[in-house]
Design an enzyme around this catalytic site. Structure first.
Site, PDB file in Angstrom:
ATOM      1  N   GLU A 192       0.859  -1.192   0.000  1.00  0.00           N
ATOM      2  CA  GLU A 192       0.000   0.000   0.000  1.00  0.00           C
ATOM      3  C   GLU A 192       0.886   1.231   0.000  1.00  0.00           C
ATOM      4  O   GLU A 192       2.116   1.119   0.144  1.00  0.00           O
ATOM      5  CB  GLU A 192      -0.942  -0.012   1.213  1.00  0.00           C
ATOM      6  CG  GLU A 192      -2.050  -1.054   1.090  1.00  0.00           C
ATOM      7  CD  GLU A 192      -3.037  -1.063   2.250  1.00  0.00           C
ATOM      8  OE1 GLU A 192      -3.105  -0.084   2.998  1.00  0.00           O
ATOM      9  OE2 GLU A 192      -3.730  -2.073   2.400  1.00  0.00           O
ATOM     10  N   HIS A 249      -9.121   9.563   3.349  1.00  0.00           N
ATOM     11  CA  HIS A 249      -8.710   8.503   2.418  1.00  0.00           C
ATOM     12  C   HIS A 249      -8.969   9.029   1.008  1.00  0.00           C
ATOM     13  O   HIS A 249     -10.048   9.539   0.719  1.00  0.00           O
ATOM     14  CB  HIS A 249      -9.521   7.228   2.675  1.00  0.00           C
ATOM     15  CG  HIS A 249      -8.897   6.012   2.079  1.00  0.00           C
ATOM     16  ND1 HIS A 249      -8.838   5.807   0.716  1.00  0.00           N
ATOM     17  CD2 HIS A 249      -8.281   4.940   2.639  1.00  0.00           C
ATOM     18  CE1 HIS A 249      -8.213   4.652   0.484  1.00  0.00           C
ATOM     19  NE2 HIS A 249      -7.874   4.111   1.637  1.00  0.00           N
ATOM     20  N   ARG A 269      -0.849   8.799   1.903  1.00  0.00           N
ATOM     21  CA  ARG A 269      -2.244   9.226   1.804  1.00  0.00           C
ATOM     22  C   ARG A 269      -2.469  10.727   1.876  1.00  0.00           C
ATOM     23  O   ARG A 269      -3.347  11.268   1.224  1.00  0.00           O
ATOM     24  CB  ARG A 269      -3.004   8.593   2.963  1.00  0.00           C
ATOM     25  CG  ARG A 269      -3.986   7.622   2.467  1.00  0.00           C
ATOM     26  CD  ARG A 269      -4.616   6.945   3.611  1.00  0.00           C
ATOM     27  NE  ARG A 269      -4.459   5.532   3.381  1.00  0.00           N
ATOM     28  CZ  ARG A 269      -4.900   4.597   4.205  1.00  0.00           C
ATOM     29  NH1 ARG A 269      -5.508   4.940   5.315  1.00  0.00           N
ATOM     30  NH2 ARG A 269      -4.741   3.351   3.910  1.00  0.00           N
ATOM     31  N   HIS A 278     -11.424   9.529   7.116  1.00  0.00           N
ATOM     32  CA  HIS A 278     -11.162   8.098   7.259  1.00  0.00           C
ATOM     33  C   HIS A 278     -10.623   7.715   8.637  1.00  0.00           C
ATOM     34  O   HIS A 278     -11.007   6.688   9.183  1.00  0.00           O
ATOM     35  CB  HIS A 278     -10.152   7.700   6.181  1.00  0.00           C
ATOM     36  CG  HIS A 278      -9.819   6.246   6.147  1.00  0.00           C
ATOM     37  ND1 HIS A 278     -10.753   5.271   5.905  1.00  0.00           N
ATOM     38  CD2 HIS A 278      -8.619   5.588   6.321  1.00  0.00           C
ATOM     39  CE1 HIS A 278     -10.164   4.070   5.917  1.00  0.00           C
ATOM     40  NE2 HIS A 278      -8.879   4.240   6.183  1.00  0.00           N
ATOM     41  N   ARG A 328      -0.771   8.821   9.273  1.00  0.00           N
ATOM     42  CA  ARG A 328      -0.646   7.378   9.500  1.00  0.00           C
ATOM     43  C   ARG A 328      -0.289   6.634   8.211  1.00  0.00           C
ATOM     44  O   ARG A 328      -0.908   6.842   7.162  1.00  0.00           O
ATOM     45  CB  ARG A 328      -1.963   6.825  10.040  1.00  0.00           C
ATOM     46  CG  ARG A 328      -1.964   5.318  10.185  1.00  0.00           C
ATOM     47  CD  ARG A 328      -3.245   4.843  10.814  1.00  0.00           C
ATOM     48  NE  ARG A 328      -4.383   5.050   9.965  1.00  0.00           N
ATOM     49  CZ  ARG A 328      -4.799   4.187   9.036  1.00  0.00           C
ATOM     50  NH1 ARG A 328      -4.141   3.067   8.804  1.00  0.00           N
ATOM     51  NH2 ARG A 328      -5.872   4.457   8.316  1.00  0.00           N
TER      52      ARG A 328
HETATM   53  C1  SIN Z   1      -7.521   0.705   2.868  1.00  0.00           C
HETATM   54  O1  SIN Z   1      -7.834  -0.470   2.695  1.00  0.00           O
HETATM   55  O2  SIN Z   1      -7.208   1.464   1.964  1.00  0.00           O
HETATM   56  C2  SIN Z   1      -7.536   1.239   4.260  1.00  0.00           C
HETATM   57  C3  SIN Z   1      -6.414   0.721   5.028  1.00  0.00           C
HETATM   58  C4  SIN Z   1      -6.055   1.671   6.133  1.00  0.00           C
HETATM   59  O3  SIN Z   1      -6.802   2.600   6.427  1.00  0.00           O
HETATM   60  O4  SIN Z   1      -4.961   1.530   6.683  1.00  0.00           O
END
Ligand code: SIN
Length: 524
Positions: free
Chosen positions: A105, A225, A284, A345, A390
């Site tokens: 990610e 998010h 993010r 988020h 985060r």
């Molecule tokens: C996501 O699946 O994009 C969210 C994961 C997260 O908030 O760490």
């Protein structure tokens, strides 16, 4: 007494109960109504010591240097043991011939995210609920909402916990004594109009603890998010960052038209390359702000997440939850571009805690003094792990590491035979005068509009000041309702939402530099 039933609440409760402590979980809806249950992407964990340093560095980089290095190191090093605990509790993570099927990610320099397809949180919640229901010494009170903490002696310089007032399903407030109270109520996404959070996320724990003199910190760092489904009339369903980890690319309508006519490498067409060399997989804060900027410049209400260059069968299998959600709206994963926009988020800030989840008292009471008996774990807490932003999938990890440590601390420190004091009844003094509840709905909408328009992704001083005035007006209004009515969940929530919104706004006013998730156009 544990308040909340996501990963943090259930994990700590079963450990305390297992050690023989008489434990109660109160949760305001059903056990499974938690942000954990909605978490898609996964849980980040360096499963081998060769990845420790990289996970530490990625966490600190994402947090723009504001993370507490000792806490980061501790969480990263304890991750693999806690993953083993989750597996022992029955959680099934996806695996392949090499072991865990690790995914990527934004902001991670290597594949270290364990997952259960795209419903990791639901899998964790499923296993922990079964474990909790089978656990001895554990009472589970659903549809019970915590209202306020009861202190040992309100005027004492060092606070102490004596119990809690809880609103029962028949709308009676019950007094429950408790030697230790662990707040695990999750976040506050619903102070904003658009959020990926479940309806229970109204900031209850932060408000309750702050009213009782606990210290809160870093509340200006609200994480948006970047990719919530943006279809009018639909709630902003999360489109997991793991999809970008799998190769999905963000584009504006113009990028998309150009790519469709010219062909070639889709990453080269993404607006994200103008903002960060990592493109759609930047951290993010960067992706959400870049998306917001592009939407403002183009006047469009979304950007597009493109997946048509990926192996359709493979991503449909890997992301079944997203696939079926899109299908409901006539969109096919792996074929159609997905309309997405940022949505609130995650609260990076929260109740300030130490390495065991033990809360601290507010400096107005005393400087950096611990709050005996009061703990906070999971999203409601601020441990120092996330700094100013985060890192993706570090939140489930933080929750489970701190739940474990918190359980050990409670078990080691609880005094035998305590918790039998005579406690004050709820509102022994009665109500001021009965008032109408009718403005509640419109007050909630007004609050969400204020927070979204004035305390959102990108801020301005004048807007923050305006928000502060509006929130003060709402506070007076809600206080009047509060004092003159029998409590319902709706009133308790609104009171908490106003409280948390005011804290977020003051924190944003006080933060004078742009860093991580805090971006004010009037700061440089
Ligand atoms: C996501 O699946 O994009 C969210 C994961 C997260 O908030 O760490």
């Amino acid at each position: 007494m544990v308040v909340g039933s996501g990963i943090a609440g259930l994990f700590v409760a079963t450990r305390c109960a297992r050690a023989g402590l008489s434990t109660i979980v109160v949760t305001k809806k059903n056990l499974s109504d938690s942000s954990t249950n909605w978490a898609q992407g996964g849980i980040a964990a360096a499963m081998s010591n060769t990845d420790y340093q990289a996970h530490i560095d990625d966490t600190i980089d994402a947090g723009c240097g504001l993370s507490d290095p000792k806490i980061v190191e501790m969480v990263v090093r304890e991750a693999s043991n806690r993953i083993e605990d989750l597996i022992s509790s029955g959680v099934q993570f996806d695996s392949n011939e090499d072991g865990f099927d690790l995914t990527l990610e934004g902001g991670h320099s290597s594949r270290r995210i364990l997952h259960s397809k795209d419903a990791t949180g639901a899998e964790i919640e499923r296993a922990l609920i079964i474990e909790a229901r089978e656990s001895p010494n554990l009472e589970l009170l659903e549809s019970h909402m915590a209202v306020d903490l009861i202190l040992k002696d309100k005027s004492a310089e060092i606070k102490g916990i004596a119990g809690i007032w809880v609103l029962t399903p028949d709308e009676v407030v019950k007094t429950i004594p408790a030697q230790s109270i662990i707040i695990a109520t999750g976040g506050a996404g619903h102070i904003y109009r658009q959020t990926t959070n479940p309806p229970v996320a109204t900031g209850d724990g932060i408000a309750m603890a702050h009213r009782a003199g606990a210290k809160v910190r870093d509340l200006e760092f609200v994480q948006f998010h970047p990719t919530a489904l943006a279809l009018s009339g639909e709630r902003p369903f999360l489109i997991s960052e793991a999809l970008r980890g799998h190769g999905a690319i963000l584009m504006t309508s113009e990028n998309l038209a150009k790519w469709e006519s010219e062909g070639g490498e889709p990453t080269e067409y993404s607006f994200m390359l103008n903002h960060d060399t990592r493109g759609s997989l930047a951290t993010r804060d960067i992706v959400a702000r870049a998306t917001d900027q592009e939407m403002k410049e183009t006047g469009e209400n979304c950007v597009w997440l493109v997946t048509s260059h990926l192996d359709k069968e493979e991503i449909q299998q890997r992301f079944p939850t997203i696939r079926s959600r899109l299908k409901k709206n006539g969109l096919e994963l792996g074929v159609d571009p997905i309309p997405v926009a940022p949505a609130a988020h995650y609260m990076v800030g929260g109740i300030s805690v130490d390495e065991n989840g033990l809360a601290r008292q507010s400096p107005t009471f005393s400087n950096e003094i611990q709050y005996p008996g009061l703990y906070a774990i999971g999203e409601v807490a601020c441990t120092g792990l996330h700094g100013a932003n985060r890192l993706a999938s570090n939140s489930l990890l933080e929750a489970v590491v701190f739940s474990h440590r918190c359980a050990e601390h409670v078990i080691a420190n609880i005094a035998p035979g305590g918790g039998n004091e005579e406690l004050p009844e709820w509102r022994a003094e009665g109500l001021s005068s009965l008032v109408e509840h009718s403005p509640l709905r419109s007050d909630r909408i007004a609050l969400q509009s204020t927070m979204t328009d004035d305390v959102g992704l990108v801020k301005r001083n004048s807007r923050l000041q305006r928000a502060q005035r509006r929130l003060e007006f709402l506070r007076e209004e809600v206080e009047r309702i509060w004092r003159g009515s029998l409590p319902t969940q709706e009133v308790v929530e609104l009171r908490n939402m106003v409280h948390v919104s005011r804290l977020v706004t003051s924190a944003a006013i006080n933060r004078k530099e742009n860093i991580g998730l805090h971006h004010n156009l009037d700061c440089d």
